[in-house]
Structures are given as C-alpha cells and as structure tokens.
Write a protein that holds these residues in place. Sequence first.
Motif, PDB file in Angstrom:
ATOM      1  N   SER A   1      17.082  37.169  38.069  1.00 51.14           N
ATOM      2  CA  SER A   1      17.857  38.298  38.585  1.00 51.14           C
ATOM      3  C   SER A   1      18.076  38.194  40.087  1.00 51.14           C
ATOM      4  O   SER A   1      18.867  38.956  40.650  1.00 51.14           O
ATOM      5  N   GLY A   2      17.374  37.264  40.749  1.00 50.14           N
ATOM      6  CA  GLY A   2      17.628  36.983  42.158  1.00 50.14           C
ATOM      7  C   GLY A   2      16.909  37.860  43.157  1.00 50.14           C
ATOM      8  O   GLY A   2      17.073  37.690  44.356  1.00 50.14           O
ATOM      9  N   GLY A   3      16.085  38.790  42.681  1.00 49.76           N
ATOM     10  CA  GLY A   3      15.459  39.719  43.608  1.00 49.76           C
ATOM     11  C   GLY A   3      14.115  39.295  44.150  1.00 49.76           C
ATOM     12  O   GLY A   3      13.712  39.719  45.227  1.00 49.76           O
ATOM     13  N   ALA A   4      13.399  38.471  43.388  1.00 48.28           N
ATOM     14  CA  ALA A   4      12.043  38.076  43.771  1.00 48.28           C
ATOM     15  C   ALA A   4      11.876  36.572  43.579  1.00 48.28           C
ATOM     16  O   ALA A   4      12.837  35.842  43.328  1.00 48.28           O
ATOM     17  N   GLY A   5      10.643  36.096  43.713  1.00 47.09           N
ATOM     18  CA  GLY A   5      10.332  34.707  43.432  1.00 47.09           C
ATOM     19  C   GLY A   5      11.111  33.710  44.270  1.00 47.09           C
ATOM     20  O   GLY A   5      11.477  33.974  45.416  1.00 47.09           O
ATOM     21  N   ILE A   6      11.341  32.548  43.664  1.00 45.05           N
ATOM     22  CA  ILE A   6      12.038  31.451  44.339  1.00 45.05           C
ATOM     23  C   ILE A   6      13.352  31.911  44.957  1.00 45.05           C
ATOM     24  O   ILE A   6      13.685  31.576  46.105  1.00 45.05           O
ATOM     25  N   GLN A   7      14.106  32.688  44.203  1.00 47.90           N
ATOM     26  CA  GLN A   7      15.436  33.096  44.677  1.00 47.90           C
ATOM     27  C   GLN A   7      15.334  33.966  45.924  1.00 47.90           C
ATOM     28  O   GLN A   7      16.090  33.790  46.882  1.00 47.90           O
ATOM     29  N   ALA A   8      14.408  34.918  45.933  1.00 49.78           N
ATOM     30  CA  ALA A   8      14.224  35.767  47.105  1.00 49.78           C
ATOM     31  C   ALA A   8      13.731  34.954  48.294  1.00 49.78           C
ATOM     32  O   ALA A   8      14.150  35.178  49.444  1.00 49.78           O
ATOM     33  N   ASP A   9      12.848  33.997  48.027  1.00 43.75           N
ATOM     34  CA  ASP A   9      12.314  33.165  49.108  1.00 43.75           C
ATOM     35  C   ASP A   9      13.422  32.357  49.779  1.00 43.75           C
ATOM     36  O   ASP A   9      13.511  32.293  51.011  1.00 43.75           O
ATOM     37  N   LEU A  10      14.273  31.726  48.970  1.00 47.78           N
ATOM     38  CA  LEU A  10      15.347  30.910  49.532  1.00 47.78           C
ATOM     39  C   LEU A  10      16.351  31.757  50.313  1.00 47.78           C
ATOM     40  O   LEU A  10      16.859  31.336  51.357  1.00 47.78           O
ATOM     41  N   LYS A  11      16.637  32.960  49.807  1.00 50.94           N
ATOM     42  CA  LYS A  11      17.527  33.866  50.546  1.00 50.94           C
ATOM     43  C   LYS A  11      16.908  34.240  51.892  1.00 50.94           C
ATOM     44  O   LYS A  11      17.592  34.269  52.922  1.00 50.94           O
ATOM     45  N   THR A  12      15.621  34.538  51.873  1.00 48.88           N
ATOM     46  CA  THR A  12      14.933  34.928  53.104  1.00 48.88           C
ATOM     47  C   THR A  12      14.897  33.783  54.108  1.00 48.88           C
ATOM     48  O   THR A  12      15.163  33.982  55.307  1.00 48.88           O
ATOM     49  N   PHE A  13      14.551  32.594  53.641  1.00 50.06           N
ATOM     50  CA  PHE A  13      14.572  31.426  54.535  1.00 50.06           C
ATOM     51  C   PHE A  13      15.930  31.297  55.209  1.00 50.06           C
ATOM     52  O   PHE A  13      16.028  31.124  56.434  1.00 50.06           O
ATOM     53  N   SER A  14      16.990  31.368  54.418  1.00 49.35           N
ATOM     54  CA  SER A  14      18.341  31.204  54.949  1.00 49.35           C
ATOM     55  C   SER A  14      18.689  32.304  55.945  1.00 49.35           C
ATOM     56  O   SER A  14      19.275  32.045  56.998  1.00 49.35           O
ATOM     57  N   ALA A  15      18.327  33.543  55.604  1.00 50.14           N
ATOM     58  CA  ALA A  15      18.645  34.669  56.482  1.00 50.14           C
ATOM     59  C   ALA A  15      17.965  34.550  57.841  1.00 50.14           C
ATOM     60  O   ALA A  15      18.479  35.034  58.846  1.00 50.14           O
ATOM     61  N   LEU A  16      16.813  33.870  57.876  1.00 50.06           N
ATOM     62  CA  LEU A  16      16.050  33.754  59.121  1.00 50.06           C
ATOM     63  C   LEU A  16      16.179  32.372  59.766  1.00 50.06           C
ATOM     64  O   LEU A  16      15.407  32.023  60.649  1.00 50.06           O
ATOM     65  N   GLY A  17      17.154  31.593  59.318  1.00 53.92           N
ATOM     66  CA  GLY A  17      17.474  30.349  59.992  1.00 53.92           C
ATOM     67  C   GLY A  17      16.640  29.153  59.621  1.00 53.92           C
ATOM     68  O   GLY A  17      16.654  28.144  60.329  1.00 53.92           O
ATOM     69  N   ALA A  18      15.904  29.226  58.520  1.00 55.87           N
ATOM     70  CA  ALA A  18      15.112  28.083  58.064  1.00 55.87           C
ATOM     71  C   ALA A  18      15.814  27.406  56.888  1.00 55.87           C
ATOM     72  O   ALA A  18      16.533  28.054  56.122  1.00 55.87           O
ATOM     73  N   TYR A  19      15.591  26.099  56.763  1.00 56.78           N
ATOM     74  CA  TYR A  19      16.126  25.351  55.619  1.00 56.78           C
ATOM     75  C   TYR A  19      15.110  25.458  54.486  1.00 56.78           C
ATOM     76  O   TYR A  19      13.950  25.066  54.628  1.00 56.78           O
ATOM     77  N   GLY A  20      15.535  25.977  53.343  1.00 53.40           N
ATOM     78  CA  GLY A  20      14.616  26.240  52.256  1.00 53.40           C
ATOM     79  C   GLY A  20      14.636  25.205  51.151  1.00 53.40           C
ATOM     80  O   GLY A  20      15.690  24.692  50.778  1.00 53.40           O
ATOM     81  N   MET A  21      13.444  24.922  50.633  1.00 51.07           N
ATOM     82  CA  MET A  21      13.285  24.043  49.474  1.00 51.07           C
ATOM     83  C   MET A  21      12.324  24.719  48.499  1.00 51.07           C
ATOM     84  O   MET A  21      11.599  25.646  48.883  1.00 51.07           O
ATOM     85  N   SER A  22      12.294  24.227  47.257  1.00 55.07           N
ATOM     86  CA  SER A  22      11.458  24.910  46.269  1.00 55.07           C
ATOM     87  C   SER A  22      10.790  23.957  45.297  1.00 55.07           C
ATOM     88  O   SER A  22      11.332  22.916  44.941  1.00 55.07           O
ATOM     89  N   VAL A  23       9.587  24.368  44.879  1.00 51.79           N
ATOM     90  CA  VAL A  23       8.881  23.780  43.750  1.00 51.79           C
ATOM     91  C   VAL A  23       8.633  24.926  42.777  1.00 51.79           C
ATOM     92  O   VAL A  23       7.945  25.897  43.109  1.00 51.79           O
ATOM     93  N   ILE A  24       9.199  24.841  41.580  1.00 59.29           N
ATOM     94  CA  ILE A  24       9.133  25.943  40.629  1.00 59.29           C
ATOM     95  C   ILE A  24       7.893  25.791  39.742  1.00 59.29           C
ATOM     96  O   ILE A  24       7.661  24.747  39.148  1.00 59.29           O
TER      97      ILE A  24
END
Length: 264
Positions: free
Chosen positions: A14-37
């Motif tokens: 749904s995009g609100g929490a977890g990996i999706q929320a983390d990547l959105k937050t990284f991007s919003a604060l100027g960091a390049y985001g990566m993920s391990v699910i």
Amino acid sequence: MTTIALTIAGSDPSGGAGIQADLKTFSALGAYGMSVITALTAQSTQGVDAVLAISPEFIEAQFNTLYQDIQIDSVKMGMLMNKEIVTTVHHLLKTNPIPIIVLDTVMVAKGGHSLLKPDAITAIRELLLPLATIITPNLPEAAALLDCDEAKTEDDMQKQGYELLKLGCKAVLMKGGHLPSNESPDYLITQNNTVKITAPRIQTKNTHGTGCTLSAAIAALLPNNSLPDAIAQAKNYLHGAISHANDLNIGKGIGPTHHFYRWW
C-alpha cells in the motif's frame, strides 16, 4: 557526496510503511535509497491480511550483491519477522561493517497484526542491539525488549531508555506517542546525556508508517549531522508529513503520512 542509505525491512504494497515508506523518506531527504526485502505482506490501510517471510539465503544474496558493488553510508532495519532472519542480518552486519546502523524494532502493525515472532525478540535484544548506533522503540516495543510493563510516564520512559542502553546500543530514542498528552514526547538517551524532543500531537487517523518514516529519516540524515541534529530534523520532517497526511485521502482505514508534502 550523496548519502547512500539501505533499508532492510518488509514490503508494504500500500506504500505507507516498510520498504516503500523508507525509500520515499530517503528520497525526500536527499539520500539515495536501496533495499533488502525481508518479507512480503498483503496489506492495505485496513490491515495486514498475509505475510510471507523471505528465506535467509535470499536475504543474504540481496545484501551481498549490493555490498560488493556500492559503498553504504547507513542502514535502517525494520521488520525482521523471525529468529532466522535476525540471525542472518546480524551475521551480515557483523562481517560487512556499515558506519551507521539504525534499528527500528518493528513488532506490531498499526492495525494490531503481529509482525514479529516471539523468538525474534530475544534474538534482536542479544544480537542486534549491541550493533546499533541508535534504536527507536515505541513504548510497547521497549517493554517487550525489556520484558517489563509498558511505561506510563515520562520518568518511566527515561528509566527504560537507560535499561535499553545497558544492552549495548550507543543511543536510544524512546518514542512517547502512546502517552496520553497534548504533545508527543520523545527522549534521546545516550551515555552522556538525555535530550527531550517534543512536537504537538496532530489529530489525524492517518499515521500508517510513522515509525518506519522516522527511523528512515534518521538513517538519511545521520551521515551528515550530529545525532541530536539528525533526530531533531527527522522529527520535524515526520511532523510535517503527519500534518499533511489528510491531504492524501488514501484508503478506507489508517492512511499513510505524506512523505512528499514539501513538493506536492
């Protein structure tokens, strides 16, 4: 240099929490985001319907592929689900150092669905807390880690924060959102001092993913800021995201915060 932040967590379609929320937050604060699910979930704003754990072997494969190619400045850990996954992540971080480790002790979804098996709590306490630069428990999570009653006052919060510090982490951010007050008091507790950080409580039901967002914001900001400054900036960002959550009007249940409120 752009901060490169890695999230090790579960997926929220749904995009609100977890990996999706983390990547959105990284991007919003100027960091390049990566993920391990670590887990796949079937969930929406109305709750979690199903969870599928990723095998430890494939979690390790995801991590190793990234670590061998890209220099990682910080890592944020979220939903780790079971003892086997916790043990795998501990081994990976112990043998492949990352300068900043943010541990969000995710245990229960907003709708009440358990996201952590009981045997994982002991493993997190014994294996991951000693590696952490900072942990970010809410009051029920702190009580579970300490095997004690949930804090009812700000004094209790601070005492439990110090007890968690004794388990080996370098800093604890005790989140007081569960306290009944007009403010949302958090306490940053280190070996040297305690700093209280507050924000007015916002009247909204749309708080899905707030814990994920805060810990991800800390991971994005900490490589270029002191710990108190990173916490203050992260909390300010989250306050703005919650303040604008009603603008999104997503779903029929507990909606997400607005990660891109500064641009939309």
